[in-house]
Design a protein around this motif. Sequence first.
Motif, PDB file in Angstrom:
ATOM      1  N   GLU A 165      -9.250   8.369   4.261  1.00  0.00           N
ATOM      2  CA  GLU A 165     -10.060   9.494   4.699  1.00  0.00           C
ATOM      3  C   GLU A 165     -11.103   9.047   5.728  1.00  0.00           C
ATOM      4  O   GLU A 165     -11.643   7.942   5.641  1.00  0.00           O
ATOM      5  N   TYR A 180       0.832  -1.203   0.000  1.00  0.00           N
ATOM      6  CA  TYR A 180       0.000   0.000   0.000  1.00  0.00           C
ATOM      7  C   TYR A 180       0.867   1.255   0.000  1.00  0.00           C
ATOM      8  O   TYR A 180       2.020   1.214   0.430  1.00  0.00           O
ATOM      9  N   THR A 181       0.288   2.353  -0.461  1.00  0.00           N
ATOM     10  CA  THR A 181       0.976   3.637  -0.383  1.00  0.00           C
ATOM     11  C   THR A 181       0.858   4.164   1.048  1.00  0.00           C
ATOM     12  O   THR A 181       0.122   3.610   1.867  1.00  0.00           O
ATOM     13  N   GLU A 212      -0.346   0.227  -3.826  1.00  0.00           N
ATOM     14  CA  GLU A 212       0.879   0.799  -4.367  1.00  0.00           C
ATOM     15  C   GLU A 212       0.851   0.750  -5.892  1.00  0.00           C
ATOM     16  O   GLU A 212       1.309   1.661  -6.554  1.00  0.00           O
ATOM     17  N   GLN A 243      -0.560   6.907   1.799  1.00  0.00           N
ATOM     18  CA  GLN A 243      -1.738   7.769   1.878  1.00  0.00           C
ATOM     19  C   GLN A 243      -2.712   7.274   2.945  1.00  0.00           C
ATOM     20  O   GLN A 243      -3.080   6.102   2.970  1.00  0.00           O
ATOM     21  N   ALA A 244      -3.108   8.191   3.807  1.00  0.00           N
ATOM     22  CA  ALA A 244      -4.073   7.858   4.862  1.00  0.00           C
ATOM     23  C   ALA A 244      -5.464   7.646   4.255  1.00  0.00           C
ATOM     24  O   ALA A 244      -5.804   8.247   3.231  1.00  0.00           O
ATOM     25  N   TYR A 292      -4.532   2.263   0.179  1.00  0.00           N
ATOM     26  CA  TYR A 292      -4.457   2.584  -1.243  1.00  0.00           C
ATOM     27  C   TYR A 292      -3.384   1.705  -1.880  1.00  0.00           C
ATOM     28  O   TYR A 292      -2.251   1.663  -1.396  1.00  0.00           O
TER      29      TYR A 292
END
Length: 172
Positions: free
Chosen positions: A20, A14-15, A151, A17-18, A149
């Motif tokens: 939301e 995964y990236t 990768e 990025q949190a 998210y």
Amino acid sequence: MIELLRQRRSIRKYTAQAIEPEKLEILQEAVLRSPSSKNINPWEFIFVDEPALIAEMKNCKPHGVAPFTSAPLAVVVCGNENLNDVWVEDCSIASILLQLTAQSLGLGSCWIQVRERMHSETVSSEKFIQDLLNIPENFRVLSIVTIGYPEKGREGKSFEDLQFEKIRLNRF
């Protein structure tokens, strides 16, 4: 629904990025809408977003834990075995609904099997997670679903690769 199924693949990286807050709320709503036998709802869910705790969860078993390395969220799916004898089935349904909801939100996921797996020769993966997260003994741990998210994207299985030979009509 068929489009989600056509696109869904297990994601193991995964990236950063949190996820939301509004997507987290939808994921929580989805698991709470999961059907269960006799509407008993024996499941409980622990949404873990503390990086250090997720990293420690990786130690629950020796194999199949790579998604913990980069996942911003890990959802522990538990069932109260004192409430329902089919807690495994109810928690399995909730786990897959969580994965499909994640897919619908543009997130990736991976099911990490905990039940019937071993942390060491003498300690089960389930006991390891129960101790780590202070889960009472009667709340059995079925799975942990990592979410984040992706990768990189993964293509869904092609129609030609589906195993239609496993479909029978009327009798085996």
